[in-house]
Scaffold this motif. Structure first.
Motif, PDB file in Angstrom:
ATOM      1  N   LEU A   3      25.848 -65.857  56.170  1.00  0.00           N
ATOM      2  CA  LEU A   3      26.003 -64.980  54.758  1.00  0.00           C
ATOM      3  C   LEU A   3      27.655 -64.491  54.909  1.00  0.00           C
ATOM      4  CD1 LEU A   3      25.460 -63.679  52.088  1.00  0.00           C
ATOM      5  CD2 LEU A   3      24.580 -61.400  53.392  1.00  0.00           C
ATOM      6  N   THR A   4      27.849 -63.888  56.128  1.00  0.00           N
ATOM      7  CA  THR A   4      29.567 -63.534  56.103  1.00  0.00           C
ATOM      8  C   THR A   4      30.198 -64.569  55.924  1.00  0.00           C
ATOM      9  OG1 THR A   4      29.322 -63.934  58.750  1.00  0.00           O
ATOM     10  CG2 THR A   4      28.978 -61.494  57.701  1.00  0.00           C
ATOM     11  N   SER A   5      30.213 -65.866  56.148  1.00  0.00           N
ATOM     12  CA  SER A   5      30.872 -66.883  56.040  1.00  0.00           C
ATOM     13  C   SER A   5      31.184 -67.148  54.874  1.00  0.00           C
ATOM     14  CB  SER A   5      30.656 -68.281  56.867  1.00  0.00           C
ATOM     15  OG  SER A   5      30.366 -68.029  58.183  1.00  0.00           O
ATOM     16  N   ILE A   6      29.942 -66.847  53.740  1.00  0.00           N
ATOM     17  CA  ILE A   6      29.758 -67.436  52.303  1.00  0.00           C
ATOM     18  C   ILE A   6      30.706 -66.329  51.608  1.00  0.00           C
ATOM     19  CG2 ILE A   6      28.420 -67.305  50.360  1.00  0.00           C
ATOM     20  CD1 ILE A   6      26.277 -68.702  52.183  1.00  0.00           C
ATOM     21  N   ILE A   7      30.603 -65.015  52.218  1.00  0.00           N
ATOM     22  CA  ILE A   7      31.207 -63.884  51.380  1.00  0.00           C
ATOM     23  C   ILE A   7      32.924 -64.137  51.618  1.00  0.00           C
ATOM     24  CG2 ILE A   7      32.048 -61.585  51.604  1.00  0.00           C
ATOM     25  CD1 ILE A   7      28.831 -60.948  52.042  1.00  0.00           C
ATOM     26  N   ALA A   8      33.298 -64.434  53.008  1.00  0.00           N
ATOM     27  CA  ALA A   8      34.681 -64.833  53.246  1.00  0.00           C
ATOM     28  C   ALA A   8      35.220 -65.961  52.559  1.00  0.00           C
ATOM     29  CB  ALA A   8      34.915 -65.097  54.687  1.00  0.00           C
ATOM     30  N   ILE A   9      34.436 -66.885  52.351  1.00  0.00           N
ATOM     31  CA  ILE A   9      34.813 -68.111  51.392  1.00  0.00           C
ATOM     32  C   ILE A   9      34.964 -67.880  49.901  1.00  0.00           C
ATOM     33  CG2 ILE A   9      34.161 -70.474  50.488  1.00  0.00           C
ATOM     34  CD1 ILE A   9      32.873 -70.885  53.497  1.00  0.00           C
ATOM     35  N   LEU A  11      35.513 -64.710  48.765  1.00  0.00           N
ATOM     36  CA  LEU A  11      36.685 -63.932  48.804  1.00  0.00           C
ATOM     37  C   LEU A  11      37.981 -64.642  48.637  1.00  0.00           C
ATOM     38  CD1 LEU A  11      35.710 -60.643  50.775  1.00  0.00           C
ATOM     39  CD2 LEU A  11      35.793 -61.051  48.399  1.00  0.00           C
ATOM     40  N   LEU A  12      38.141 -65.665  49.530  1.00  0.00           N
ATOM     41  CA  LEU A  12      39.462 -66.588  49.347  1.00  0.00           C
ATOM     42  C   LEU A  12      39.398 -67.108  48.178  1.00  0.00           C
ATOM     43  CD1 LEU A  12      39.042 -68.143  53.138  1.00  0.00           C
ATOM     44  CD2 LEU A  12      41.028 -66.542  52.205  1.00  0.00           C
ATOM     45  N   PHE A  13      38.317 -67.576  47.599  1.00  0.00           N
ATOM     46  CA  PHE A  13      38.432 -68.273  46.424  1.00  0.00           C
ATOM     47  C   PHE A  13      38.711 -67.422  45.306  1.00  0.00           C
ATOM     48  CE2 PHE A  13      35.431 -72.339  47.856  1.00  0.00           C
ATOM     49  CZ  PHE A  13      36.592 -72.898  47.662  1.00  0.00           C
ATOM     50  N   TRP A  14      38.166 -66.384  45.388  1.00  0.00           N
ATOM     51  CA  TRP A  14      38.678 -65.277  44.553  1.00  0.00           C
ATOM     52  C   TRP A  14      40.192 -64.962  44.271  1.00  0.00           C
ATOM     53  CZ3 TRP A  14      40.868 -60.660  42.974  1.00  0.00           C
ATOM     54  CH2 TRP A  14      40.350 -60.013  41.798  1.00  0.00           C
ATOM     55  N   VAL A  63      31.706 -70.399  40.897  1.00  0.00           N
ATOM     56  CA  VAL A  63      31.319 -71.856  40.633  1.00  0.00           C
ATOM     57  C   VAL A  63      32.007 -72.671  41.927  1.00  0.00           C
ATOM     58  CG1 VAL A  63      32.093 -73.875  39.127  1.00  0.00           C
ATOM     59  CG2 VAL A  63      31.285 -71.499  38.273  1.00  0.00           C
ATOM     60  N   LEU A  64      33.351 -72.198  42.310  1.00  0.00           N
ATOM     61  CA  LEU A  64      33.876 -73.041  43.238  1.00  0.00           C
ATOM     62  C   LEU A  64      33.173 -72.658  44.564  1.00  0.00           C
ATOM     63  CD1 LEU A  64      37.599 -72.545  42.692  1.00  0.00           C
ATOM     64  CD2 LEU A  64      36.449 -74.424  42.524  1.00  0.00           C
ATOM     65  N   THR A  65      32.616 -71.496  45.001  1.00  0.00           N
ATOM     66  CA  THR A  65      31.613 -71.149  46.050  1.00  0.00           C
ATOM     67  C   THR A  65      30.632 -72.197  46.027  1.00  0.00           C
ATOM     68  OG1 THR A  65      32.869 -69.107  46.158  1.00  0.00           O
ATOM     69  CG2 THR A  65      30.721 -69.539  47.624  1.00  0.00           C
ATOM     70  N   GLY A  66      29.840 -71.957  44.991  1.00  0.00           N
ATOM     71  CA  GLY A  66      28.749 -72.616  44.786  1.00  0.00           C
ATOM     72  C   GLY A  66      28.947 -74.396  45.012  1.00  0.00           C
ATOM     73  N   LEU A  67      29.822 -74.947  44.506  1.00  0.00           N
ATOM     74  CA  LEU A  67      30.121 -76.293  44.756  1.00  0.00           C
ATOM     75  C   LEU A  67      30.555 -76.367  46.324  1.00  0.00           C
ATOM     76  CD1 LEU A  67      32.261 -77.101  41.671  1.00  0.00           C
ATOM     77  CD2 LEU A  67      30.209 -78.232  42.315  1.00  0.00           C
ATOM     78  N   TYR A  68      31.222 -75.591  46.902  1.00  0.00           N
ATOM     79  CA  TYR A  68      31.466 -75.627  48.497  1.00  0.00           C
ATOM     80  C   TYR A  68      30.562 -75.718  49.158  1.00  0.00           C
ATOM     81  CZ  TYR A  68      33.835 -74.919  52.909  1.00  0.00           C
ATOM     82  OH  TYR A  68      34.276 -74.805  54.203  1.00  0.00           O
ATOM     83  N   ILE A  69      29.406 -74.740  48.914  1.00  0.00           N
ATOM     84  CA  ILE A  69      28.127 -74.570  49.651  1.00  0.00           C
ATOM     85  C   ILE A  69      27.263 -75.939  49.403  1.00  0.00           C
ATOM     86  CG2 ILE A  69      26.166 -73.315  49.880  1.00  0.00           C
ATOM     87  CD1 ILE A  69      27.724 -70.698  49.402  1.00  0.00           C
ATOM     88  N   ALA A  70      27.156 -76.466  48.380  1.00  0.00           N
ATOM     89  CA  ALA A  70      26.473 -77.610  47.949  1.00  0.00           C
ATOM     90  C   ALA A  70      27.203 -78.638  48.746  1.00  0.00           C
ATOM     91  CB  ALA A  70      26.620 -77.615  46.380  1.00  0.00           C
ATOM     92  N   TYR A  72      28.813 -78.674  51.620  1.00  0.00           N
ATOM     93  CA  TYR A  72      28.514 -78.176  52.890  1.00  0.00           C
ATOM     94  C   TYR A  72      27.049 -78.743  53.207  1.00  0.00           C
ATOM     95  CZ  TYR A  72      27.775 -75.623  57.261  1.00  0.00           C
ATOM     96  OH  TYR A  72      27.587 -75.356  58.445  1.00  0.00           O
ATOM     97  N   ILE A  73      25.971 -78.457  52.405  1.00  0.00           N
ATOM     98  CA  ILE A  73      24.811 -78.706  52.419  1.00  0.00           C
ATOM     99  C   ILE A  73      24.331 -80.260  52.475  1.00  0.00           C
ATOM    100  CG2 ILE A  73      22.247 -78.457  51.869  1.00  0.00           C
ATOM    101  CD1 ILE A  73      23.044 -75.632  51.082  1.00  0.00           C
ATOM    102  N   GLN A  74      24.815 -80.766  51.264  1.00  0.00           N
ATOM    103  CA  GLN A  74      24.632 -82.179  50.974  1.00  0.00           C
ATOM    104  C   GLN A  74      25.549 -83.142  51.622  1.00  0.00           C
ATOM    105  OE1 GLN A  74      22.025 -83.088  48.784  1.00  0.00           O
ATOM    106  NE2 GLN A  74      21.554 -80.928  48.920  1.00  0.00           N
ATOM    107  N   GLY A  75      26.831 -82.907  51.981  1.00  0.00           N
ATOM    108  CA  GLY A  75      27.611 -83.688  52.604  1.00  0.00           C
ATOM    109  C   GLY A  75      28.298 -84.638  51.824  1.00  0.00           C
ATOM    110  N   TRP A  76      28.749 -84.536  50.665  1.00  0.00           N
ATOM    111  CA  TRP A  76      29.066 -85.368  49.857  1.00  0.00           C
ATOM    112  C   TRP A  76      30.602 -85.703  50.176  1.00  0.00           C
ATOM    113  CZ3 TRP A  76      28.176 -81.250  45.585  1.00  0.00           C
ATOM    114  CH2 TRP A  76      26.553 -81.052  45.003  1.00  0.00           C
ATOM    115  N   ILE A  77      31.502 -84.804  50.401  1.00  0.00           N
ATOM    116  CA  ILE A  77      32.681 -85.310  51.046  1.00  0.00           C
ATOM    117  C   ILE A  77      32.910 -84.473  52.579  1.00  0.00           C
ATOM    118  CG2 ILE A  77      35.407 -84.803  50.642  1.00  0.00           C
ATOM    119  CD1 ILE A  77      34.795 -84.230  47.711  1.00  0.00           C
ATOM    120  N   THR A  78      33.270 -85.558  53.366  1.00  0.00           N
ATOM    121  CA  THR A  78      33.239 -85.129  54.836  1.00  0.00           C
ATOM    122  C   THR A  78      34.874 -85.604  55.250  1.00  0.00           C
ATOM    123  OG1 THR A  78      32.869 -87.455  55.262  1.00  0.00           O
ATOM    124  CG2 THR A  78      30.835 -85.991  55.191  1.00  0.00           C
ATOM    125  N   VAL A  79      35.023 -85.123  56.602  1.00  0.00           N
ATOM    126  CA  VAL A  79      36.495 -85.309  57.029  1.00  0.00           C
ATOM    127  C   VAL A  79      36.694 -86.803  57.150  1.00  0.00           C
ATOM    128  CG1 VAL A  79      37.733 -84.968  59.145  1.00  0.00           C
ATOM    129  CG2 VAL A  79      35.906 -83.242  58.399  1.00  0.00           C
TER     130      VAL A  79
END
Length: 94
Positions: A3-9, A11-14, A63-70, A72-79
């Motif tokens: 949860l702390t990582s999600i909040i930090a991400i 805030l960065l997006f905000w 919206v951007l955080t939701g896409l980032y988390i999705a 992260y979970i789904q692995g649509w775009i990787t390194v």
């Protein structure tokens, strides 16, 4: 993801969203047809509304955080998808 990582991400997006959205919808005195105050900068905004910028930044960053988390979970775009130059020589060798 913690949860702390999600909040930090979030805030960065905000912060990034707030800076990106700052110039939208702002008018200068010349555009608004209002007389300038002596000493006022030519580009000073007439109708700046920080509450509206904060609300728009909140919605966009959610919206951007939701896409980032999705992603992260789904692995649509990787390194490997964004590694355009391949593995550097000598990488991973001991």
């Amino acid at each position: 993801m913690k949860l702390t990582s999600i909040i930090a991400i979030y805030l960065l997006f905000w912060v990034m969203s707030a800076f990106v959205l700052l110039p939208f919808g702002v008018k200068t005195p010349d555009e608004a047809g209002i007389a300038k105050v002596p000493g006022q900068a030519e580009s000073a905004p007439v109708n700046f509304r920080p509450g509206r910028v904060a609300l728009r930044a909140t919605l966009l960053s959610a919206v951007l955080t939701g896409l980032y988390i999705a992603n992260y979970i789904q692995g649509w775009i990787t390194v490997d998808d964004i590694n355009f130059f391949g593995t550097p020589p000598g990488y991973g060798e001991s």
